[in-house]
Design an enzyme around this catalytic site. Structure first.
Site, PDB file in Angstrom:
ATOM      1  N   LYS A 185     -28.784   2.380   5.116  1.00 36.89           N
ATOM      2  CA  LYS A 185     -27.564   2.024   5.888  1.00 36.89           C
ATOM      3  C   LYS A 185     -27.820   0.619   6.297  1.00 36.89           C
ATOM      4  O   LYS A 185     -28.901   0.172   6.748  1.00 36.89           O
ATOM      5  CB  LYS A 185     -27.461   2.925   7.002  1.00 36.89           C
ATOM      6  N   TYR A 238     -35.085   4.311  12.518  1.00 37.72           N
ATOM      7  CA  TYR A 238     -35.448   2.961  12.676  1.00 37.72           C
ATOM      8  C   TYR A 238     -37.020   2.892  12.597  1.00 37.72           C
ATOM      9  O   TYR A 238     -37.727   3.456  13.036  1.00 37.72           O
ATOM     10  CB  TYR A 238     -35.329   2.444  14.109  1.00 37.72           C
ATOM     11  N   HIS A 295     -23.082  -2.578  10.526  1.00 36.60           N
ATOM     12  CA  HIS A 295     -23.159  -2.327  11.999  1.00 36.60           C
ATOM     13  C   HIS A 295     -22.105  -2.318  12.962  1.00 36.60           C
ATOM     14  O   HIS A 295     -22.433  -2.645  14.146  1.00 36.60           O
ATOM     15  CB  HIS A 295     -24.488  -2.779  12.537  1.00 36.60           C
ATOM     16  N   THR A 319     -31.958   2.826   8.458  1.00 37.22           N
ATOM     17  CA  THR A 319     -31.106   1.649   8.842  1.00 37.22           C
ATOM     18  C   THR A 319     -31.777   0.332   8.513  1.00 37.22           C
ATOM     19  O   THR A 319     -32.780   0.283   9.364  1.00 37.22           O
ATOM     20  CB  THR A 319     -30.625   1.772  10.341  1.00 37.22           C
ATOM     21  N   SER A 375     -29.392   9.491  15.946  1.00 41.43           N
ATOM     22  CA  SER A 375     -30.116   8.249  15.979  1.00 41.43           C
ATOM     23  C   SER A 375     -31.379   8.499  16.350  1.00 41.43           C
ATOM     24  O   SER A 375     -31.995   9.287  17.212  1.00 41.43           O
ATOM     25  CB  SER A 375     -29.322   7.180  17.017  1.00 41.43           C
TER      26      SER A 375
HETATM   27  C1  FNR Z   1     -24.427   1.998  16.812  1.00 40.96           C
HETATM   28  N1  FNR Z   1     -24.674   1.797  15.506  1.00 40.96           N
HETATM   29  C2  FNR Z   1     -26.054   2.596  15.204  1.00 40.96           C
HETATM   30  N2  FNR Z   1     -26.394   2.481  14.043  1.00 40.96           N
HETATM   31  C3  FNR Z   1     -27.661   2.907  13.659  1.00 40.96           C
HETATM   32  O1  FNR Z   1     -27.971   3.039  12.382  1.00 40.96           O
HETATM   33  N3  FNR Z   1     -28.542   3.654  14.922  1.00 40.96           N
HETATM   34  C4  FNR Z   1     -28.148   3.475  15.965  1.00 40.96           C
HETATM   35  O2  FNR Z   1     -28.864   3.920  16.956  1.00 40.96           O
HETATM   36  C5  FNR Z   1     -26.781   2.836  16.330  1.00 40.96           C
HETATM   37  N4  FNR Z   1     -26.363   2.765  17.624  1.00 40.96           N
HETATM   38  C6  FNR Z   1     -25.240   2.153  17.861  1.00 40.96           C
HETATM   39  C7  FNR Z   1     -24.879   2.126  19.325  1.00 40.96           C
HETATM   40  C8  FNR Z   1     -23.465   1.908  19.705  1.00 40.96           C
HETATM   41  C9  FNR Z   1     -23.052   1.865  20.838  1.00 40.96           C
HETATM   42  C10 FNR Z   1     -22.604   1.437  18.623  1.00 40.96           C
HETATM   43  C11 FNR Z   1     -21.221   1.038  18.818  1.00 40.96           C
HETATM   44  C12 FNR Z   1     -23.148   1.398  17.376  1.00 40.96           C
HETATM   45  C13 FNR Z   1     -23.802   1.381  14.321  1.00 40.96           C
HETATM   46  C14 FNR Z   1     -23.117   2.590  13.942  1.00 40.96           C
HETATM   47  O3  FNR Z   1     -23.807   3.787  13.351  1.00 40.96           O
HETATM   48  C15 FNR Z   1     -21.970   2.306  13.036  1.00 40.96           C
HETATM   49  O4  FNR Z   1     -22.577   1.522  11.879  1.00 40.96           O
HETATM   50  C16 FNR Z   1     -20.994   1.502  13.794  1.00 40.96           C
HETATM   51  O5  FNR Z   1     -20.454   1.932  14.962  1.00 40.96           O
HETATM   52  C17 FNR Z   1     -19.744   1.768  12.722  1.00 40.96           C
HETATM   53  O6  FNR Z   1     -18.453   0.961  13.340  1.00 40.96           O
HETATM   54  P1  FNR Z   1     -17.456   1.566  14.304  1.00 40.96           P
HETATM   55  O7  FNR Z   1     -16.828   2.757  13.790  1.00 40.96           O
HETATM   56  O8  FNR Z   1     -18.079   1.443  15.734  1.00 40.96           O
HETATM   57  O9  FNR Z   1     -16.389   0.328  14.339  1.00 40.96           O
END
Ligand code: FNR
Length: 373
Positions: A245, A152, A269, A178, A119
């Site tokens: 994404k 980002y 997300h 993303t 990330s």
């Molecule tokens: C995320 N997600 C996320 N996505 C992204 O593109 N950059 C990021 O920094 C983050 N940070 C992040 C933090 C936390 C705590 C969570 C739970 C999620 C989203 C992540 O990449 C993904 O899309 C989802 O977590 C997928 O769903 P599940 O597997 O958590 O149900």
């Protein structure tokens, strides 16, 4: 869930046999605020629940007595072989779950030949994560696993470009843009020692959106949210493969491909942004039909077992990302925990494929699925 969380275990106890077991144990190893932050869905949690319920509604039509000789989960993405159609999703601030944070996750993924998406908001710098992956691969005497950088967009292009150049220089193999979380309500306060390591020296976001906070429209946060022209700009700025994404609509998917995206990640997300989005499983097919196989589709949101992965592959995904379970396993048992969680998923996936009569991912077709209700 506690304000004096238990330290991570150093050995995996025998009663940890699934990702659900890690999820049950994780609250004891996290502060109440970190646990809430990881688990939360936006709004009333409709999308969070929909992601899981969509798996429960679908079942299987296996082929009997298939020849499983030569079976393999190997998956080719951009000419790189992934051991299985699984990767670690980008998850911000992993030091919330364990002092080693992203270093532990990337070492675990390396040990299991599994790709990692780092990330923009990692709590260790992208350079240190890449170096840890390389050093661990050397130590284990194996090739590095795929390493991608999640971008980002920053309010100023010069800072976005600086991140892309740093990722290229550090050996990242793809950029994941993303696009669905520029406007995300968050009430999380980061504890001391956990921060956005890659953004040190860059201007802080000029405003964040908090529940009950300031009005959004007309502020820099809304005015600098990603637009289509930013994707066109990024396409010009790097030769690395670009994945977009946050796709949930066929029409948008086609536009992203026309602008040069090399792959798409179908994602809501993890139910953390717009509450009321349909489950990922319910939109993959539309995106697959709209893009007609021109680019690989990846998917994430609620994947917790091998059979979940098979269901997405049958609907047109080439690979699947794992989100929250990384943080659960990291909190419970650090690097060995994440490695064990990936191993559990990979063995579940192989068992599901064998039981379905599908020796390779290419055999997992729509006809293998049915509705349970
Ligand atoms: C995320 N997600 C996320 N996505 C992204 O593109 N950059 C990021 O920094 C983050 N940070 C992040 C933090 C936390 C705590 C969570 C739970 C999620 C989203 C992540 O990449 C993904 O899309 C989802 O977590 C997928 O769903 P599940 O597997 O958590 O149900």
């Amino acid at each position: 869930m506690s304000d004096t969380p238990l330290p991570a275990l150093t050995q995996i106890p025998p009663d940890l046999r699934s990702l659900a077991d890690y999820e049950r144990r994780a609250p004891a190893h996290l502060t109440a605020e970190a646990w809430h932050h990881i688990e939360e869905g936006s709004g009333t949690g409709q999308t969070l629940r929909a992601n899981r319920e969509a798996f429960a509604r679908r079942g299987f039509h296996p082929r009997a007595m298939a020849d499983l000789c030569g079976g393999s989960t190997a998956t080719d993405l951009f000419g790189r072989i992934h051991a299985a159609p699984l990767m670690l999703a980008p998850i911000a601030y992993q030091r919330l779950a364990h002092p080693d944070g992203e270093l532990a996750s990337v070492r675990a993924a390396t040990a299991l030949d599994t790709g990692t998406i780092v990330s923009t908001l990692s709590s260790v710098t992208l350079e240190d994560i890449a170096e840890a992956a390389r050093a661990f691969a050397r130590e284990l005497g194996k090739p590095t696993a795929p390493l991608w950088f999640q971008l980002y967009l920053q309010p100023d292009r010069e800072h976005s470009l600086a991140l892309v150049r740093r990722a290229e220089a550090a050996g990242y193999e793809a950029i994941v843009l993303t696009i669905d979380a520029a406007i995300k309500l968050s009430g999380m306060t980061l504890p001391p020692g956990v921060g956005a390591a890659n953004l040190a020296g860059m201007p802080l976001p000029r405003q964040t959106a908090t529940p009950g906070g300031r009005i959004l429209f007309g502020t820099p946060l809304a005015d600098t949210a990603p637009r289509w022209e930013d994707l066109a700009w990024l396409r010009e700025a790097t030769v690395l493969p670009i994945l977009v994404k946050g796709m949930v609509l066929g029409e948008d998917a086609v536009r992203a491909v026309d602008l040069g995206a090399d792959a798409l990640i179908v994602s809501n997300h993890g139910g953390r942004v717009l509450d009321g989005l349909p489950s990922v499983l319910d939109v993959i097919e539309e995106v697959a039909e709209a893009t007609g196989g021109k680019v690989p589709l990846l998917a994430d949101g609620g994947f917790r077992s091998g059979t979940d992965v098979v269901k997405a592959l049958a609907l047109g995904a080439s690979s699947v990302l794992i989100g929250r379970p990384q943080m659960h396993a990291l909190a419970v048992a650090g690097m060995p925990g994440v490695a064990h969680a990936i191993h559990l998923l990979r063995t579940e996936l192989e068992a599901a494929m064998a039981q379905l009569g599908c020796p390779t991912p290419a055999d997992i077709i729509r006809a293998r699925l049915t509705h349970l209700y």
